[in-house]
Design an enzyme around this catalytic site. Structure first.
Site, short mmCIF file in Angstrom:
data_model
loop_
_atom_site.label_atom_id
_atom_site.label_comp_id
_atom_site.label_asym_id
_atom_site.label_seq_id
_atom_site.Cartn_x
_atom_site.Cartn_y
_atom_site.Cartn_z
NE ARG A 57 -2.83 0.49 3.42
CZ ARG A 57 -2.16 0.79 4.55
NH1 ARG A 57 -1.50 1.93 4.65
NH2 ARG A 57 -2.17 -0.05 5.56
CE1 TYR A 109 -16.46 11.48 -16.07
CE2 TYR A 109 -15.31 11.59 -13.98
CZ TYR A 109 -16.11 10.91 -14.87
OH TYR A 109 -16.55 9.66 -14.57
CG ASP A 180 -8.61 16.00 -15.37
OD1 ASP A 180 -7.96 15.40 -16.25
OD2 ASP A 180 -9.59 15.50 -14.79
CE LYS A 205 -11.89 8.05 -19.21
NZ LYS A 205 -11.87 8.02 -17.78
C1 LIG Z 1 -11.32 14.41 -17.56
C2 LIG Z 1 -11.54 13.28 -16.60
N1 LIG Z 1 -11.01 13.36 -15.37
C3 LIG Z 1 -11.18 12.37 -14.47
C4 LIG Z 1 -11.93 11.24 -14.78
C5 LIG Z 1 -12.12 10.16 -13.76
O1 LIG Z 1 -11.33 9.05 -14.07
P1 LIG Z 1 -11.64 7.56 -13.63
O2 LIG Z 1 -12.86 7.12 -14.37
O3 LIG Z 1 -10.40 6.82 -13.99
O4 LIG Z 1 -11.89 7.58 -12.15
C6 LIG Z 1 -12.49 11.12 -16.05
C7 LIG Z 1 -13.29 9.94 -16.41
O5 LIG Z 1 -13.92 9.90 -17.44
C8 LIG Z 1 -12.29 12.18 -16.99
O6 LIG Z 1 -12.82 12.13 -18.23
#
Ligand SMILES: Cc1ncc(COP(=O)(O)O)c(C=O)c1O
Length: 424
Positions: A57, A109, A180, A205
């Site tokens: 961990r 998001y 992000d 992604k």
């Molecule tokens: C721009 C963005 N940030 C964060 C996330 C969250 O990621 P996760 O689904 O891996 O938790 C997503 C998910 O689609 C996203 O598109």
């Protein structure tokens, strides 16, 4: 530490770092590829001494290799991996305390919006959503309690941009700028080089790139921030397992060649859609009609693989198009080698209120495409057939709104299907 064998360094090219950074040969066996250290615990040489690891961990060699690789790709020094992108967002937010305030991009998001509006306020942290496309406006909205500016650029799903350098240049010393960078990937945009303090990714992604692993990472250039995030990472324990770390590490090695292919296909698809008279609007920063195309050219090395569009004919036609493609799979997520289509209003952004969606331009007829690395001609042919088949004036079917997908054998639902209110 530079890898002596491969001779890579912080000055090496992107793909050289992707293939080598953090990935020294195993000192015990010489294994060239970082092994999957599938172990929870590590045998100590004696009480009070470790060989760098004691419990997975806290740290695991496979995860550590991936954290170093991704930090090198973002021109950062420290990476902290999490079990999902959302856990990484929460990891970055762990730098805040009760009474602090976040200024965030309005169209983020949906899951980040949900965390910021439903969870963080319970810990005494509140968030204002603003239009971050105007740097001046960002700092006018700051309050004495503002400690973090949260940017998502390009944004999901309307692909608006904000000027990271202009925002970061004006930041007061007690405010962190977090970006992000999931949509652009470090191949196309590196926020730390533009003055941001933190970069967050859903590694699910583009970074992992094959839609087979969920993960996230927070990267920074400051040891003090990294130590606080690593403390949270260990305390909360939302860490990726060694296999997930391995898949992410392996996927990221080919990030550059995949991103070039995603972007070339996305440009071709966006131009195709923009030429169609039965498409009302196309959203892609690589189109010179995009309102921030000049900023995209300046800030990014390429425009990414996500294209959104609104077919004319409203939500019923948009839903029929989404149900009609045969290569594009109807699915949330993005950034994998395979092409996906989704309705943000009904799927990824269903947790927003209709009023919030309307304000962000996430209309019921908006469709988001994650463009994969298949052949561009096949993707365009698939979309052309879906658009033609649902266009009353082109379809041989008088109603027009007909799905090309085979109907399920038993009624409207495929076996095992449930109604879903919100996804992603
Ligand atoms: C721009 C963005 N940030 C964060 C996330 C969250 O990621 P996760 O689904 O891996 O938790 C997503 C998910 O689609 C996203 O598109």
């Amino acid at each position: 530490m530079p890898n002596q064998k491969s001779g890579h360094s912080a000055r090496s090219g992107f793909s050289t770092r992707a293939v080598w950074a953090g990935q020294d040969a195993c000192t015990a066996t010489g294994a060239t590829i970082v092994p999957v250290y599938q172990t929870a615990t590590f045998t100590l040489p004696q009480i009070g001494l470790t060989k760098g690891f004691d419990y997975s961990r806290t740290a695991n060699p496979t995860r550590q290799a991936m954290e170093r690789q991704l930090a090198a790709l973002e021109s950062g020094d420290f990476g902290c991996a999490f079990a999902s992108g959302m856990a990484a967002v929460a990891g970055a937010a762990s730098l805040l305390r009760r009474g602090d305030h976040i200024l965030a991009t309005r169209d983020l998001y949906g899951g980040t919006h949900r965390l910021f509006t439903q969870v963080l306020p319970r810990y005494g942290i509140d968030v204002s959503f603003i239009d971050t496309s105007d740097a001046q406006h960002v700092w006018e909205a700051a309050t004495p309690r503002t400690r973090m500016v949260w940017l998502e650029t390009p944004s999901n799903p309307t692909l608006r941009l904000c000027d990271i350098a202009a925002i970061a240049q004006r930041k007061p010393p007690n405010v962190l700028v977090a970006v992000d960078n999931t949509f652009a990937s470090p191949f196309f945009q590196r926020p730390l080089e533009l003055g941001a303090d933190l970069v967050v990714h859903s590694t699910t992604k583009y970074i992992a790139g094959h839609s087979d692993v969920i993960g996230g990472v927070v990267i920074s250039g400051a040891r003090e921030l990294a130590e606080r995030i690593a403390y949270h990472q260990n305390c909360v324990g939302a860490v990726p397992g060694p296999w997930d770390a391995y898949l992410t590490l392996r996927g990221a090695k080919t990030l550059a060649i995949r991103m070039r292919a995603h972007a070339a296909n996305a440009q071709a698809v966006a131009e195709f859609l923009a030429r169609r008279s039965d498409v009302a609007k196309v959203y892609y920063p690589g189109l010179d009609t995009h309102p921030q195309h000049a900023l995209a050219r300046r800030q990014m090395n390429g425009y990414g693989g996500v294209v959104s569009f609104r077919p004319s004919g409203g939500a019923p036609r948009a839903h029929a198009v989404a149900a009609s493609t045969s290569i594009f799979a109807l699915a949330v997520s993005l950034g994998g080698v395979e092409s996906l289509i989704c309705s943000p209003a009904a799927m990824t952004h269903a947790s927003l209120t209709p009023w919030e969606r309307a304000e962000l331009g996430i209309s019921d007829d908006l469709l988001r495409l994650s463009i994969g690395i298949e052949d561009a001609g096949d993707l365009i042919g698939d979309l052309a057939a879906a658009l033609d088949g649902t266009n009353p004036s082109r379809s041989r079917n008088s109603g027009g709104l007909v799905s090309r997908r085979k109907p399920p054998a038993n009624g409207n639902r495929e076996a095992g299907c449930e109604e879903v209110g919100r996804l992603g």
